[in-house]
Design a protein around this motif. Structure first.
Motif, PDB file in Angstrom:
ATOM      1  N   ALA A   1      15.484 -14.225  -2.672  1.00 19.16           N
ATOM      2  CA  ALA A   1      16.752 -13.632  -1.516  1.00 19.16           C
ATOM      3  C   ALA A   1      17.342 -12.912  -2.087  1.00 19.16           C
ATOM      4  N   HIS A   2      17.233 -12.370  -3.122  1.00 22.22           N
ATOM      5  CA  HIS A   2      17.827 -11.770  -3.322  1.00 22.22           C
ATOM      6  C   HIS A   2      18.466 -10.560  -2.907  1.00 22.22           C
ATOM      7  N   LYS A   3      16.974  -9.884  -2.622  1.00 25.00           N
ATOM      8  CA  LYS A   3      16.331  -8.548  -1.628  1.00 25.00           C
ATOM      9  C   LYS A   3      17.600  -8.646  -0.854  1.00 25.00           C
ATOM     10  N   ILE A   4      17.409  -9.670   0.121  1.00 23.34           N
ATOM     11  CA  ILE A   4      18.289  -9.533   1.280  1.00 23.34           C
ATOM     12  C   ILE A   4      19.134  -9.513   1.587  1.00 23.34           C
TER      13      ILE A   4
ATOM     14  N   GLY B   1      14.033  -4.194  -4.908  1.00 20.39           N
ATOM     15  CA  GLY B   1      13.363  -3.527  -3.493  1.00 20.39           C
ATOM     16  C   GLY B   1      14.710  -4.302  -2.813  1.00 20.39           C
ATOM     17  N   THR B   2      15.026  -3.454  -2.026  1.00 18.72           N
ATOM     18  CA  THR B   2      15.562  -4.132  -0.855  1.00 18.72           C
ATOM     19  C   THR B   2      15.251  -4.164   0.951  1.00 18.72           C
ATOM     20  N   ILE B   3      16.239  -5.026   1.451  1.00 22.40           N
ATOM     21  CA  ILE B   3      16.237  -5.465   2.945  1.00 22.40           C
ATOM     22  C   ILE B   3      16.956  -5.154   3.282  1.00 22.40           C
ATOM     23  N   LEU B   4      17.433  -4.290   4.655  1.00 23.57           N
ATOM     24  CA  LEU B   4      18.556  -4.655   5.134  1.00 23.57           C
ATOM     25  C   LEU B   4      18.037  -5.664   6.198  1.00 23.57           C
ATOM     26  N   ALA B   5      18.719  -6.468   7.197  1.00 23.85           N
ATOM     27  CA  ALA B   5      17.926  -7.685   7.694  1.00 23.85           C
ATOM     28  C   ALA B   5      18.872  -7.964   8.718  1.00 23.85           C
ATOM     29  N   MET B   6      18.377  -7.667  10.134  1.00 25.05           N
ATOM     30  CA  MET B   6      19.815  -7.417  11.411  1.00 25.05           C
ATOM     31  C   MET B   6      19.135  -8.114  12.051  1.00 25.05           C
TER      32      MET B   6
ATOM     33  N   LEU C   1       1.195  -1.375  -0.041  1.00 23.11           N
ATOM     34  CA  LEU C   1       0.431   0.127  -0.028  1.00 23.11           C
ATOM     35  C   LEU C   1       1.150   1.110   0.080  1.00 23.11           C
ATOM     36  N   ILE C   2       2.037   0.903   0.513  1.00 21.66           N
ATOM     37  CA  ILE C   2       2.696   2.313   0.928  1.00 21.66           C
ATOM     38  C   ILE C   2       3.597   2.660  -0.342  1.00 21.66           C
ATOM     39  N   GLY C   3       3.807   1.777  -1.131  1.00 21.16           N
ATOM     40  CA  GLY C   3       5.183   1.095  -2.093  1.00 21.16           C
ATOM     41  C   GLY C   3       6.547   0.946  -1.846  1.00 21.16           C
ATOM     42  N   ALA C   4       6.472   0.391  -0.768  1.00 15.62           N
ATOM     43  CA  ALA C   4       7.529   0.655   0.328  1.00 15.62           C
ATOM     44  C   ALA C   4       8.967  -0.105  -0.695  1.00 15.62           C
ATOM     45  N   LYS C   5      10.240  -0.165  -0.712  1.00 14.78           N
ATOM     46  CA  LYS C   5      11.522  -0.418  -2.254  1.00 14.78           C
ATOM     47  C   LYS C   5      12.269  -1.136  -1.170  1.00 14.78           C
ATOM     48  N   LYS C   6      12.670   0.467  -0.308  1.00 18.35           N
ATOM     49  CA  LYS C   6      14.007  -0.025   0.840  1.00 18.35           C
ATOM     50  C   LYS C   6      13.708  -0.094   2.104  1.00 18.35           C
TER      51      LYS C   6
END
Length: 265
Positions: free
Chosen positions: A148-151, A122-127, A94-99
């Motif tokens: 998996a390439h997004k993470i 899109g990308t996800i920085l996961a910790m 809904l918010i069109g998130a990408k990063k």
């Protein structure tokens, strides 16, 4: 993560059974057996209706597999529930998130919900402080889903990573969405930093803000040890978010409570 690893090793039945005294203080006597279930709905039948009517029929096959695999893990109480995963997936679209960013991964159910929602680039920085649960349980499902390439997974405490990001002003105001489901005693420390990293109009999501319903219990009410330990931190967070005029907030009784903060300025 919803709880500490040591506390989560207790059986689900033991975690979900309360004494008559606890029930009279506001805790539910019966709780749904679904993995990751933290709903504050008074009727388990109503929660089951939601799952069977609108959640499970639309659940991605890889998310279903990850949910089932996580259910076999002794710490499965730490996972995001299926209804909350569906909510996050729709919200991100809904918010069109990408990063995006996620602090607290466990096996990666909410991470997969995010990865499926953001665009191909899109990308996800996961910790998370523990890579093993993600690598052995979550990653195979995430790879099967083709996302998996997004993470970008970082093992270790999140605060040093956030501080490193803040050193470069090019990172300021660049994240569209951040989901925090980790150590409750650091939520305010995360918030201070994330407010500089999320863009104006972007969203921060803080999980477990109703903390098993303990936020409305008397301080001397019967509580499990980890609930009592983190309760004051959750109360402090809720008070601080409500007073933060930089954000617009909405606290929802989804899962164990999630508070959404839209950065307004």
């Amino acid at each position: 993560m919803a709880t500490t690893a040591a506390d989560a090793t207790a059986t689900v039945a033991k975690e979900q059974t309360t004494t008559n005294g606890a029930a009279s203080a506001g805790e539910q006597v019966t709780r749904h057996s679904e993995v990751g279930h933290k709903s504050l709905l008074q009727s388990d039948a109503l929660y089951q209706y939601i799952l069977e009517t609108t959640v499970y029929p639309r659940e991605h096959e890889c998310m279903k597999q990850l949910r089932e695999d996580t259910a076999k893990h002794p710490w499965n109480l730490m996972t995001t529930s299926a209804d909350e995963g569906q909510f996050l997936n729709l919200l991100i679209k809904l918010i069109g998130a990408k990063k995006t960013m996620e602090i607290g991964v466990y096996t990666g159910y909410s991470l997969l919900a995010t990865a499926l929602a953001i665009p191909e680039d899109g990308t996800i920085l996961a910790m998370d402080i523990n890579r093993e649960n993600y690598e052995t349980i979550g990653k195979p499902c995430i790879e099967k889903a083709g996302v998996a390439h997004k993470i970008d997974f970082r093992e270790g405490p999140a605060l040093p990573v956030l501080d490193e990001l803040l050193q470069d002003e090019a990172n300021h105001g660049t994240f569209d969405f951040v989901f925090v489901d980790a150590d409750k005693d650091n939520y305010l420390n995360y918030h201070q930093r994330l407010m500089k990293l999320v863009r104006v109009g972007g969203l921060l999501g803080y999980d477990n803000t109703l903390w098993n319903g303990s936020v409305v219990l008397p301080a001397d009410a019967p509580m499990r040890k980890y609930i009592r330990y983190y309760r004051d931190f959750v109360l402090e967070l809720n008070k601080a978010l409500a007073a933060d005029d930089r954000v617009e907030i909405c606290q929802l009784p989804v899962g164990d409570g999630i508070t959404l903060c839209r950065r307004a300025k």
